[in-house]
Design an enzyme around this catalytic site. Structure first.
Site, mmCIF file in Angstrom:
data_model
loop_
_atom_site.group_PDB
_atom_site.id
_atom_site.type_symbol
_atom_site.label_atom_id
_atom_site.label_comp_id
_atom_site.label_asym_id
_atom_site.label_seq_id
_atom_site.Cartn_x
_atom_site.Cartn_y
_atom_site.Cartn_z
ATOM 1 N N ASP A 1 -8.535 -0.356 6.802
ATOM 2 C CA ASP A 1 -8.461 -1.518 6.390
ATOM 3 C C ASP A 1 -7.282 -2.074 6.769
ATOM 4 O O ASP A 1 -5.968 -1.732 6.288
ATOM 5 C CB ASP A 1 -8.279 -1.598 4.770
ATOM 6 C CG ASP A 1 -8.270 -2.920 4.117
ATOM 7 O OD1 ASP A 1 -8.886 -3.725 3.962
ATOM 8 O OD2 ASP A 1 -7.389 -2.785 3.317
ATOM 9 N N ALA B 1 -2.799 3.079 1.224
ATOM 10 C CA ALA B 1 -1.912 2.410 0.138
ATOM 11 C C ALA B 1 -2.561 1.055 -0.541
ATOM 12 O O ALA B 1 -2.925 0.348 0.269
ATOM 13 C CB ALA B 1 -0.575 2.480 0.275
ATOM 14 N N PRO B 2 -2.612 0.867 -1.736
ATOM 15 C CA PRO B 2 -2.181 1.903 -2.780
ATOM 16 C C PRO B 2 -3.295 3.042 -3.241
ATOM 17 O O PRO B 2 -3.133 3.684 -4.112
ATOM 18 C CB PRO B 2 -2.009 1.124 -4.059
ATOM 19 C CG PRO B 2 -2.993 -0.093 -3.809
ATOM 20 C CD PRO B 2 -3.039 -0.278 -2.237
ATOM 21 N N GLY B 3 -4.469 3.091 -2.301
ATOM 22 C CA GLY B 3 -5.347 4.241 -2.555
ATOM 23 C C GLY B 3 -6.707 3.945 -3.121
ATOM 24 O O GLY B 3 -7.441 4.658 -3.388
ATOM 25 N N GLY B 4 -7.141 2.671 -3.582
ATOM 26 C CA GLY B 4 -8.205 2.056 -4.129
ATOM 27 C C GLY B 4 -9.290 2.538 -3.300
ATOM 28 O O GLY B 4 -10.402 3.405 -3.939
ATOM 29 N N LYS B 5 -9.574 2.285 -1.878
ATOM 30 C CA LYS B 5 -10.621 2.597 -1.370
ATOM 31 C C LYS B 5 -10.718 4.144 -1.202
ATOM 32 O O LYS B 5 -11.659 4.696 -1.131
ATOM 33 C CB LYS B 5 -10.524 2.062 0.233
ATOM 34 C CG LYS B 5 -10.777 0.535 0.109
ATOM 35 C CD LYS B 5 -10.786 -0.130 1.700
ATOM 36 C CE LYS B 5 -10.762 -1.554 1.352
ATOM 37 N NZ LYS B 5 -9.153 -1.996 0.982
ATOM 38 N N ASP C 1 -0.738 6.865 5.208
ATOM 39 C CA ASP C 1 -0.008 5.478 5.402
ATOM 40 C C ASP C 1 1.127 5.676 5.916
ATOM 41 O O ASP C 1 1.562 6.654 6.187
ATOM 42 C CB ASP C 1 -0.058 4.537 3.955
ATOM 43 C CG ASP C 1 -0.115 3.125 3.986
ATOM 44 O OD1 ASP C 1 0.733 2.696 4.833
ATOM 45 O OD2 ASP C 1 -1.231 2.661 3.628
ATOM 46 N N CYS D 1 -8.149 -8.617 4.454
ATOM 47 C CA CYS D 1 -8.128 -9.451 3.055
ATOM 48 C C CYS D 1 -7.667 -10.649 3.509
ATOM 49 O O CYS D 1 -6.832 -11.666 3.259
ATOM 50 C CB CYS D 1 -7.339 -8.899 1.878
ATOM 51 S SG CYS D 1 -5.593 -8.685 2.625
ATOM 52 N N ASP E 1 1.762 7.044 11.215
ATOM 53 C CA ASP E 1 1.784 5.362 11.712
ATOM 54 C C ASP E 1 0.078 5.603 12.411
ATOM 55 O O ASP E 1 -0.240 6.208 13.391
ATOM 56 C CB ASP E 1 2.757 5.496 12.975
ATOM 57 C CG ASP E 1 2.893 4.079 13.422
ATOM 58 O OD1 ASP E 1 1.538 3.340 13.193
ATOM 59 O OD2 ASP E 1 3.570 3.814 14.159
#
Length: 272
Positions: free
Chosen positions: A163, A96-100, A118, A216, A145
């Site tokens: 990530d 989430a949110p799904g960019g990658k 997710d 990040c 999970d």
């Protein structure tokens, strides 16, 4: 320099969908510039653009039609580093949110696919919403999970995108509240969660496949030290990513297999 970088106002970052032609892109850019929006190509990737003066991304032309996705350049670079090929099976374990997952799906297309997972139904729904808007048919969204091993996926993935949940110290510029909640104890607890996730993630990578670890944050315990732990405790070795990244980022540790992006030094969020 880093602290000043974190205080700078961050532009809205978008990437165009792979099906958008150069002519369509130029027409779109001309249209938003007429609305008073500054749109500038990012120096790292040709499909990435920085937007300033945007009031509501959902109001931009083409948003509902999947012309572009909102995604930071650092997130795009993580997918580039994974070197995804058409036909690959990709597992994104904290998606989430799904960019990658969406960028990975475009790279794996047409024969390849992405499983995007997710922790909760609301987070999975968030991914699903973006997947549908971008009209991607090779993505399967699941609630799972990441700390729990899924035996059904053992040894199946060409690429696993991990990530992981992190301290977020690289994105304080976007999420100001982080600096009021971080503590030494919370940093220690996060590394334990990250290790639990990685123990499961490692099992999904097929022989000769790729595990792409990213955060990040700028905390060495979650980044460089975690890479050392992976190479010591799991059956992986570092592989150079210089061939996957733009010319501006090819120096330093990239040939060893990792890159720490820093606000104030790089044109991106803080990202590893």
């Amino acid at each position: 320099q880093l602290l000043y970088g974190l205080l700078e106002e961050r532009p809205v970052m978008i990437r165009f969908a792979s099906w958008v032609t150069e002519m369509q892109r130029e027409q779109w850019l001309a249209g938003v510039r007429e609305k008073g929006i500054e749109a500038k190509q990012h120096p790292y990737l040709t499909y990435a653009y920085c937007l300033k003066g945007v009031e509501g991304v959902m109001n931009l032309p083409g948003y509902q039609d999947g012309v572009f996705a909102v995604q930071d350049i650092s997130s795009m670079l993580a997918v580039e580093a994974a070197d995804i090929k058409p036909g690959n099976l990709v597992l994104d374990i904290c998606a989430a949110p799904g960019g990658k997952a969406m960028l990975a799906a475009e790279k794996a297309y047409p024969e390849g696919s992405v499983t995007a997972r997710d922790l909760s139904a609301p987070r999975a729904a968030w991914i699903e919403e973006n997947i549908q808007r971008m009209k991607l048919e090779n993505v399967d969204v699941q609630v799972w999970d990441a700390t729990i091993l899924d035996e059904a996926m053992r040894g199946k993935a060409d690429v696993v995108l991990a990530d992981v949940p992190c301290s977020g110290l690289g994105v304080i510029g976007r999420k100001q509240d982080i600096k009021y909640h971080v503590s030494e104890q919370s940093l220690r607890e996060l590394t334990e969660v990250q290790k639990d996730i990685l123990l499961a993630a490692a099992a999904y990578v097929k022989e000769g496949g790729i595990l792409l670890y990213s955060t990040c944050t700028i905390n060495p315990a979650e980044n460089e030290e975690m890479v050392q732990w992976i190479c010591k405790e799991l059956p992986f070795e570092l592989e150079g990513i210089q061939d996957c990244l733009p010319r501006e980022l090819k120096g330093g540790t990239v040939a060893q297999g990792y890159l720490q992006l820093l606000p104030g030094k790089h044109q991106s969020d803080g990202f590893f």
